[in-house]
Design an enzyme around this catalytic site. Structure first.
Site, short mmCIF file in Angstrom:
data_model
loop_
_atom_site.label_atom_id
_atom_site.label_comp_id
_atom_site.label_asym_id
_atom_site.label_seq_id
_atom_site.Cartn_x
_atom_site.Cartn_y
_atom_site.Cartn_z
N HIS A 175 -4.89 -3.61 -3.75
CA HIS A 175 -4.59 -4.72 -2.86
C HIS A 175 -5.71 -5.07 -1.89
O HIS A 175 -5.65 -6.06 -1.19
CB HIS A 175 -3.32 -4.47 -2.05
CG HIS A 175 -3.47 -3.42 -0.98
ND1 HIS A 175 -3.56 -2.09 -1.26
CD2 HIS A 175 -3.58 -3.53 0.36
CE1 HIS A 175 -3.69 -1.43 -0.13
NE2 HIS A 175 -3.72 -2.27 0.87
N1 UDP Z 1 4.37 2.08 -1.93
C1 UDP Z 1 5.71 1.80 -2.25
N2 UDP Z 1 5.96 0.99 -3.33
C2 UDP Z 1 4.98 0.47 -4.10
C3 UDP Z 1 3.62 0.77 -3.77
C4 UDP Z 1 3.36 1.56 -2.67
O1 UDP Z 1 6.63 2.27 -1.59
O2 UDP Z 1 5.28 -0.26 -5.07
C5 UDP Z 1 4.08 2.92 -0.74
C6 UDP Z 1 3.18 4.11 -1.01
O3 UDP Z 1 3.92 5.25 -1.37
C7 UDP Z 1 2.47 4.30 0.32
C8 UDP Z 1 2.39 2.91 0.89
O4 UDP Z 1 3.34 2.13 0.18
O5 UDP Z 1 3.20 5.12 1.21
C9 UDP Z 1 0.99 2.40 0.68
O6 UDP Z 1 0.92 1.10 1.02
P1 UDP Z 1 -0.38 0.21 0.72
O7 UDP Z 1 -1.11 0.74 -0.46
O8 UDP Z 1 0.11 -1.18 0.70
O9 UDP Z 1 -1.23 0.36 2.06
P2 UDP Z 1 -2.43 1.33 2.49
O10 UDP Z 1 -1.93 2.72 2.38
O11 UDP Z 1 -3.59 1.03 1.60
O12 UDP Z 1 -2.70 0.94 3.90
#
Ligand code: UDP
Length: 367
Positions: A213
């Protein structure tokens, strides 16, 4: 003692949930401000509901025309709330525009408050550094660390980054782990009962899990198409399904960039937390540009290939459970090959389910 928590995005809701629930359980006065940075049900409401987030929520509505309008509107609207309902502590998590707007609003409001009435700004997940200033998140986390009064770095490596950035002076800093370890400890046993593998027709440890993303991966056509080629080659080499719960931002970009998904990639909607946790835990390997997934994979003992050129989750590299592969097909294939049969030791650096309790106790000690 009154707390204000500013949040919105999926990872903020997930990672702040243990602390918010702790504040509620201990009957503290608190309220939340939701900037609606993430506004789709699948990215927001399902998480507020699942984690049973309690308390009064101010839902603000910043103009999302651009990041500038979002940020400036958020600061303005948060300021208004902070002025009428002034907390003792304002808590933000991680590196989002939401967190930065919360900090900025508190910092500006503080200028007109007497010394003993000033809002103490608290940064959870402080000190992470990718040392890549082209990442918007790197800028956000550095400014948030500078503006905060109380810092909670997850590990000593993050603490050292704060030290190097001259961030420790006049602040209270506590190394506590990461609240994601609380979330995992609580929900792994429950996730184990979820039937998502059956639903998607998958076999345990016989599929790869992908998420993407970040702007660097999905806004640049060359990078995104190179990643898609890498997934196709991986599928050809290992004959494993590639499961890709697609972030709405990515879905949008694929369309705008006029790219198509290879049939080797199984695109699904973003999943609810338990289903996604089960998918992470039982996957052979995770390929992702997410920050949070690097942590979750390392706690679960699942190898992770990071589809970026840098990481701020340094401990996962130090513990050899994560490889930075960037966007190049060969590098990604090599990283997968290295980790494919490697025995991964679950890392303990993020704590053992008691991180929210530690944060809570430290905050209480500062009353
Ligand atoms: N996650 C979720 N469902 C999904 C994809 C990710 O619940 O389909 C959770 C994942 O387990 C993690 C969080 O969302 O805890 C990560 O979010 P994201 O990758 O959007 O953000 P980042 O961590 O990069 O800030």
């Amino acid at each position: 003692m009154k707390f204000c928590i500013v949040l919105s995005t999926r990872p903020e809701i997930i990672k702040l949930s243990p602390l918010i629930n702790k504040l509620a359980e201990k009957k503290n006065k608190f309220y939340l401000i939701n900037t609606n940075q993430h506004f789709l049900n699948s990215m927001s409401k399902v998480f507020f509901d699942f984690f049973k987030i309690k308390g009064k929520i101010y839902n603000i509505n910043p103009n999302k025309k651009s990041q500038v309008t979002f940020f400036s509107d958020s600061v303005k609207q948060i300021e208004k709330i902070l002025k009428t309902n002034t907390p003792n502590f304002l808590i933000v998590q991680g590196d989002t525009n939401t967190g930065l707007a919360g900090c900025m609003a508190a910092s500006l409001v503080n200028r007109n408050l007497e010394k003993n009435k000033k809002i103490k700004i608290v940064h959870i997940e402080a000190g992470l550094r990718s040392f890549d200033n082209t990442m918007p998140e790197e800028i956000n986390r550095k400014i948030i660390d500078q503006m905060s009064n109380i810092l909670f770095p997850p590990t000593k490596f993050d603490f050292n980054n704060l030290k190097q950035d001259n961030c420790l002076r006049f602040k209270k800093t506590f190394i506590v782990g990461n609240t994601i370890s609380d979330v995992l400890k609580k929900y792994i046993p429950i996730a184990d009962k979820v039937k998502i593998l059956e639903k998607l027709n998958l076999t345990k440890k016989k599929y790869f899990l992908v998420t993407l993303h970040r702007p660097e991966s999905v806004d640049i056509k060359e990078n995104l198409s190179s990643l898609f080629k890498a997934f196709k080659s991986l599928h050809k080499k290992y004959n494993y399904p590639i499961i890709f719960p697609i972030h709405p931002r990515t879905k949008d970009k694929v369309k705008k960039l006029n790219l198509s998904y290879d049939k080797s990639i199984k695109i699904i909607e973003p999943l609810r937390y338990l289903e996604f946790l089960k998918l992470m835990k039982d996957s052979k390997l995770i390929l992702s540009d997410s920050g949070g997934l690097q942590e979750e994979a390392s706690i679960l003992g699942v190898p992770c290939v990071t589809l970026r050129t840098t990481t701020e989750r340094q401990i996962t590299l130090i513990r050899n459970v994560n490889i930075i592969a960037g966007y190049n097909q060969n590098k990604i294939l090599n990283a997968v090959k290295k980790l494919y049969n490697k025995k991964i030791k679950k890392i303990k650096d993020f704590g053992n389910g008691d991180v929210a309790e530690k944060i809570y106790k430290n905050l209480m000690s500062l009353k």
